[in-house]
Write an enzyme that holds these catalytic residues in place. Structure first.
Site, mmCIF file in Angstrom:
data_model
loop_
_atom_site.group_PDB
_atom_site.id
_atom_site.type_symbol
_atom_site.label_atom_id
_atom_site.label_comp_id
_atom_site.label_asym_id
_atom_site.label_seq_id
_atom_site.Cartn_x
_atom_site.Cartn_y
_atom_site.Cartn_z
ATOM 1 N N HIS A 136 0.816 -1.220 0.000
ATOM 2 C CA HIS A 136 0.000 0.000 0.000
ATOM 3 C C HIS A 136 0.853 1.274 0.000
ATOM 4 O O HIS A 136 0.318 2.368 -0.207
ATOM 5 C CB HIS A 136 -0.919 0.040 1.222
ATOM 6 N N ASP A 173 -2.700 -10.244 -2.654
ATOM 7 C CA ASP A 173 -3.271 -9.755 -1.396
ATOM 8 C C ASP A 173 -4.723 -9.349 -1.679
ATOM 9 O O ASP A 173 -5.035 -8.842 -2.764
ATOM 10 C CB ASP A 173 -2.479 -8.545 -0.892
ATOM 11 N N HIS A 175 -6.418 -6.998 -0.684
ATOM 12 C CA HIS A 175 -6.599 -5.553 -0.833
ATOM 13 C C HIS A 175 -5.806 -5.067 -2.047
ATOM 14 O O HIS A 175 -4.813 -5.679 -2.436
ATOM 15 C CB HIS A 175 -6.142 -4.843 0.447
ATOM 16 N N ASP A 261 -4.610 -12.848 2.978
ATOM 17 C CA ASP A 261 -5.835 -12.375 3.619
ATOM 18 C C ASP A 261 -7.088 -12.581 2.772
ATOM 19 O O ASP A 261 -8.167 -12.115 3.152
ATOM 20 C CB ASP A 261 -5.707 -10.900 4.044
HETATM 21 ZN ZN ZN Z 1 -4.191 -7.093 2.500
#
Ligand code: ZN
Length: 372
Positions: A136, A173, A175, A261
């Protein structure tokens, strides 16, 4: 050659402090990004006897110059100063305590060390169990528990120091890999592919229309998947997006941003994967790496917040990378596979095929002789 493993006890000493900004009406809690799942991964490797069959790749801190190949100098200095002065927040839910600069530098440097070990032929491929995570973090700010973009820093090391031109980053991931996307958005030599839960984190990020810009147009692929997607949707995404995009781009080196995740128990997502899903994806990415870049593959730990199941997902990834078996049963797979959720549903297929239409825009390299 064996699979390399990067780890440092110091990675687990990164403290995220208290997370009190959500509401003044509930007791402050710790951010969900904690050492616990990572410690359990390392422990599971040791207890099953797999750890000594991997090759230890010692991490070293990334230098300022190395960090600044991806990050702007002002941001690196800001983190250094805040870390020395007692801690702070790198941006967007990324609190940290004193000493975070040194640990985050060791996290980025761990991925550099893994990439160097693969490129130098010391190991066949490598898993970097680093912390804090990185995907991120953009060039100018931290975000989502990430301080430095570990993969981004290593990509720039390969390109600027090691003579590698084209690198691909596959981010599974759950996200969106927004920081990596931001760092390479106009770069035609770094293909970034992110598979993530649609419209989740960050909000308003990770749409298919974000396809790169300028000379990098086409070299950023987002595959937003509907909440509830299982192995059927991910398999289809590999078949129609990830594999053909990598074949077309012909990278010389592949990184995986390995968030675990998307597992079915994760508190920060709503997907349905388990260890066998991650094993299948790893086998597929390893096969592509073998076909296009002599197996050069570094898998870098990102998110994964369910401390019970994440270690088994990581074990499956490392088994698939190394060809080794720990010889133990994953207790979480039968529970998941006994529920609906793995079969491909029409709305999931539609989302994947919409992303697949963008593969033809990926910058193409000549295919090696004899390939289909
Ligand atoms: Zn994540």
């Amino acid at each position: 050659m064996s699979t390399g493993f990067v780890f440092s006890e110091r990675y687990l000493w990164h403290e995220t402090g208290s997370w009190s900004e959500l509401s003044a009406w509930v007791q402050p809690s710790s951010p969900p990004e904690s050492p616990e799942p990572k410690r359990r991964i390392r422990n599971l490797l040791e207890i099953t006897g797999l750890l000594p069959r991997l090759t230890t790749v010692p991490p070293r801190p990334a230098s300022r110059a190395e960090l600044e190949r991806f990050h702007v100098p002002r941001y690196v200095e800001q983190i250094s100063a805040m870390s020395a002065a007692g801690g702070g927040d790198a941006g967007g839910f990324t609190p940290f305590r004193p000493g975070a600069f040194e640990i985050a530098s060791l996290s980025a440097g761990g991925v550099i060390a893994a990439a160097d070990a693969v490129l130098d032929g010391i190991v066949r491929n490598a898993y970097a169990l680093v912390r804090p995570p990185g995907h991120h973090a953009s060039p100018s700010t931290g975000d989502g528990f990430c301080i430095f973009n570990n993969i981004g820093v290593a990509v720039e090391h390969l390109r600027h120091v090691r003579g590698i031109q084209r690198v691909a980053v596959v981010d599974w991931d759950v996200h969106h890999g927004n920081g990596t996307e931001a760092g390479f958005y106009e770069n035609p030599d770094v293909l970034t592919i992110s598979l993530h839960q649609d419209a989740w984190y960050p909000l308003a990020s990770g749409g298919r229309e974000r396809n790169g810009a300028g000379r990098g147009l086409g070299a950023n692929l987002n595959v937003p998947l509907p909440a509830g997607s299982g192995s059927g949707a991910y398999d289809l995404a590999f078949e129609h997006v990830v594999e053909p995009a990598l074949q077309r781009f012909q990278p010389e080196f592949i990184f995986v941003a390995c968030g675990l995740d998307a597992n079915y128990m994760d508190p920060l997502a709503r997907m349905m994967l388990d260890g066998e899903s991650y094993r299948a994806m790893t086998l597929r990415i390893r096969a592509v790496a073998d076909a296009v870049c002599a197996g050069r593959l570094v898998v870098v730990h990102e998110g994964g917040y369910a401390a019970e199941i994440v270690p088994f997902c990581a074990l499956a990834v490392i088994e698939a990378m190394s060809g080794l078996s720990a010889g133990i049963a994953d207790p979480w797979v039968p529970r998941n596979r006994g529920c609906p959720g793995q079969e491909l549903l029409p709305h999931q297929a539609a989302a994947v095929m919409a992303a697949a239409a963008l593969v033809q825009r990926v910058p193409a390299q000549p295919q090696p002789a004899g390939s289909a």
